[in-house]
Scaffold this active site. Structure first.
Site, PDB file in Angstrom:
ATOM      1  N   ASP A  65       0.821  -1.209   0.000  1.00  0.00           N
ATOM      2  CA  ASP A  65       0.000   0.000   0.000  1.00  0.00           C
ATOM      3  C   ASP A  65       0.854   1.258   0.000  1.00  0.00           C
ATOM      4  O   ASP A  65       2.071   1.201   0.191  1.00  0.00           O
ATOM      5  CB  ASP A  65      -0.949   0.000   1.210  1.00  0.00           C
ATOM      6  CG  ASP A  65      -0.340  -0.648   2.448  1.00  0.00           C
ATOM      7  OD1 ASP A  65       0.883  -0.515   2.638  1.00  0.00           O
ATOM      8  OD2 ASP A  65      -1.074  -1.283   3.221  1.00  0.00           O
ATOM      9  N   ASN A 134      -7.884  -3.388  14.151  1.00  0.00           N
ATOM     10  CA  ASN A 134      -9.278  -3.614  13.731  1.00  0.00           C
ATOM     11  C   ASN A 134      -9.408  -4.736  12.700  1.00  0.00           C
ATOM     12  O   ASN A 134     -10.457  -4.885  12.080  1.00  0.00           O
ATOM     13  CB  ASN A 134      -9.884  -2.316  13.181  1.00  0.00           C
ATOM     14  CG  ASN A 134      -9.194  -1.847  11.899  1.00  0.00           C
ATOM     15  OD1 ASN A 134      -8.283  -2.506  11.404  1.00  0.00           O
ATOM     16  ND2 ASN A 134      -9.629  -0.726  11.359  1.00  0.00           N
ATOM     17  N   HIS A 136      -7.618  -5.130   9.853  1.00  0.00           N
ATOM     18  CA  HIS A 136      -7.296  -4.868   8.437  1.00  0.00           C
ATOM     19  C   HIS A 136      -6.006  -5.563   8.029  1.00  0.00           C
ATOM     20  O   HIS A 136      -5.114  -5.780   8.852  1.00  0.00           O
ATOM     21  CB  HIS A 136      -7.248  -3.365   8.130  1.00  0.00           C
ATOM     22  CG  HIS A 136      -6.076  -2.610   8.697  1.00  0.00           C
ATOM     23  ND1 HIS A 136      -6.193  -1.363   9.268  1.00  0.00           N
ATOM     24  CD2 HIS A 136      -4.745  -2.895   8.774  1.00  0.00           C
ATOM     25  CE1 HIS A 136      -5.012  -0.926   9.651  1.00  0.00           C
ATOM     26  NE2 HIS A 136      -4.114  -1.842   9.366  1.00  0.00           N
ATOM     27  N   GLU A 141      -9.924  -1.932   5.228  1.00  0.00           N
ATOM     28  CA  GLU A 141     -10.565  -1.697   6.517  1.00  0.00           C
ATOM     29  C   GLU A 141     -11.835  -2.550   6.619  1.00  0.00           C
ATOM     30  O   GLU A 141     -12.324  -3.070   5.606  1.00  0.00           O
ATOM     31  CB  GLU A 141     -10.911  -0.206   6.642  1.00  0.00           C
ATOM     32  CG  GLU A 141      -9.704   0.728   6.554  1.00  0.00           C
ATOM     33  CD  GLU A 141      -8.812   0.706   7.806  1.00  0.00           C
ATOM     34  OE1 GLU A 141      -8.792  -0.295   8.540  1.00  0.00           O
ATOM     35  OE2 GLU A 141      -8.123   1.720   8.040  1.00  0.00           O
TER      36      GLU A 141
HETATM   37  C1  F6R Z   1       1.304  -1.765   6.189  1.00  0.00           C
HETATM   38  C2  F6R Z   1      -0.012  -2.378   6.209  1.00  0.00           C
HETATM   39  C3  F6R Z   1      -0.833  -2.475   7.453  1.00  0.00           C
HETATM   40  C4  F6R Z   1      -0.034  -2.866   8.702  1.00  0.00           C
HETATM   41  C5  F6R Z   1      -0.934  -2.876   9.918  1.00  0.00           C
HETATM   42  C6  F6R Z   1      -0.185  -3.211  11.194  1.00  0.00           C
HETATM   43  O1  F6R Z   1       1.870  -1.845   4.897  1.00  0.00           O
HETATM   44  O2  F6R Z   1      -0.463  -2.778   5.183  1.00  0.00           O
HETATM   45  O3  F6R Z   1      -1.851  -3.434   7.259  1.00  0.00           O
HETATM   46  O4  F6R Z   1       0.554  -4.112   8.503  1.00  0.00           O
HETATM   47  O5  F6R Z   1      -1.542  -1.632  10.058  1.00  0.00           O
HETATM   48  O6  F6R Z   1       0.728  -2.191  11.458  1.00  0.00           O
HETATM   49  P1  F6R Z   1       1.842  -2.355  12.591  1.00  0.00           P
HETATM   50  O7  F6R Z   1       2.731  -3.446  12.151  1.00  0.00           O
HETATM   51  O8  F6R Z   1       2.540  -1.022  12.607  1.00  0.00           O
HETATM   52  O9  F6R Z   1       1.116  -2.658  13.849  1.00  0.00           O
END
Ligand code: F6R
Length: 258
Positions: A65, A134, A136, A141
């Site tokens: 992303d 959450n 995702h 989301e």
């Molecule tokens: C990042 C991504 C997100 C993260 C998720 C967890 O490229 O796609 O899905 O993997 O938000 O983030 P952290 O690892 O910072 O808790």
């Protein structure tokens, strides 16, 4: 889905790096994630590159992303982040590290082009994933279609809050992203999701033991033929069947041992 429980984040990273290294040596197409969770895994892969001859020179990489509206050279753009945290420290060709175009005027076309580029590379061999509090994955989301393509998404207020730690002020967190869809992610041949810390315990239980539902986008892993989930004890604490996962891990047939 294979669920592997390890004592702490270091053990999670060591195992994840070992699995990824098995692909890198073969010149695979790697799906990379940003965020905090994979950082220790990237550190271990960098160590393997410098000290044990692991090469990424034949690999391609696709990020999950990108924030919409951040210039590429912004410290928090994922284009910069993945280079700073990982790819500048290994021998992958910089032009082989791809990410969605967060500055596009036409996000539909950019999303389609990204999915096509992934397919033209032969498809992602292994996709590294973190999970949001959450549920995702990527920035799909809650409510995201389980078969979605790469597209524009609005970040959930919870995600904006979670990611505010990377920015000076919460108001600076972009509200939109271009993210691989759940359909895109599901086409990777192997999904490798990592989660550490008690903040992820609820999301881990929902994705592994809850219903397959757009309410928990990561539950789409339950439909995938080759999904590996590695969690530390803290993130495993809400799993109902953790004793079975430990038993299955300990009694794995030798050909399945990582
Ligand atoms: C990042 C991504 C997100 C993260 C998720 C967890 O490229 O796609 O899905 O993997 O938000 O983030 P952290 O690892 O910072 O808790």
């Amino acid at each position: 889905m294979e669920i592997l429980i390890r004592p702490d984040p270091e053990d999670v990273a060591a195992l994840a790096a070992q699995i990824l290294a098995g692909y890198a040596g073969d010149g695979a197409t790697l799906g990379l994630a940003t965020g905090s969770t994979p950082l220790a895994t990237y550190q271990e892969l960098i160590r393997l590159h410098h000290h044990e001859g692991l090469s990424f020179s034949k690999c391609q990489a696709f990020l999950l992303d990108e924030y919409v509206g951040l210039p590429r050279d912004h410290e928090q753009s994922y284009y910069r982040t993945i280079r700073r945290e990982f790819t500048e420290h290994i021998d992958i060709d910089d032009s082989a590290v791809h990410s969605p175009d967060g500055l596009t005027e036409d996000s539909d076309a950019a999303g389609r082009a990204y999915d096509e580029a992934i397919q033209q590379s032969g498809g992602v061999d292994i996709q590294l994933l973190g999970v949001g509090t959450n549920g995702h994955i990527g920035f799909n989301e809650p409510g995201s279609s389980l078969s979605s393509p790469t597209r524009l998404k609005t970040l959930h207020p919870q995600t904006v809050k979670d990611n505010a730690r990377f920015f000076e002020r919460a108001a600076d967190v972009p509200r939109h992203v271009l993210t691989q869809g759940l359909g895109t992610i599901s086409r990777a041949r192997h999904l490798l999701l990592l989660a550490t810390g008690e903040g992820k315990a609820q999301a881990v239980a929902a994705l592994a033991e809850g219903p397959v539902s757009a309410r928990c986008p990561a539950s789409v892993l339950q439909l995938h033929p080759h999904a590996t989930v590695i969690v530390d004890e803290a993130a495993a604490q809400n799993l109902q069947d953790s004793e079975y996962y430990r038993y299955a891990d300990a009694n794995k047939p030798h050909w399945q041992r990582h």
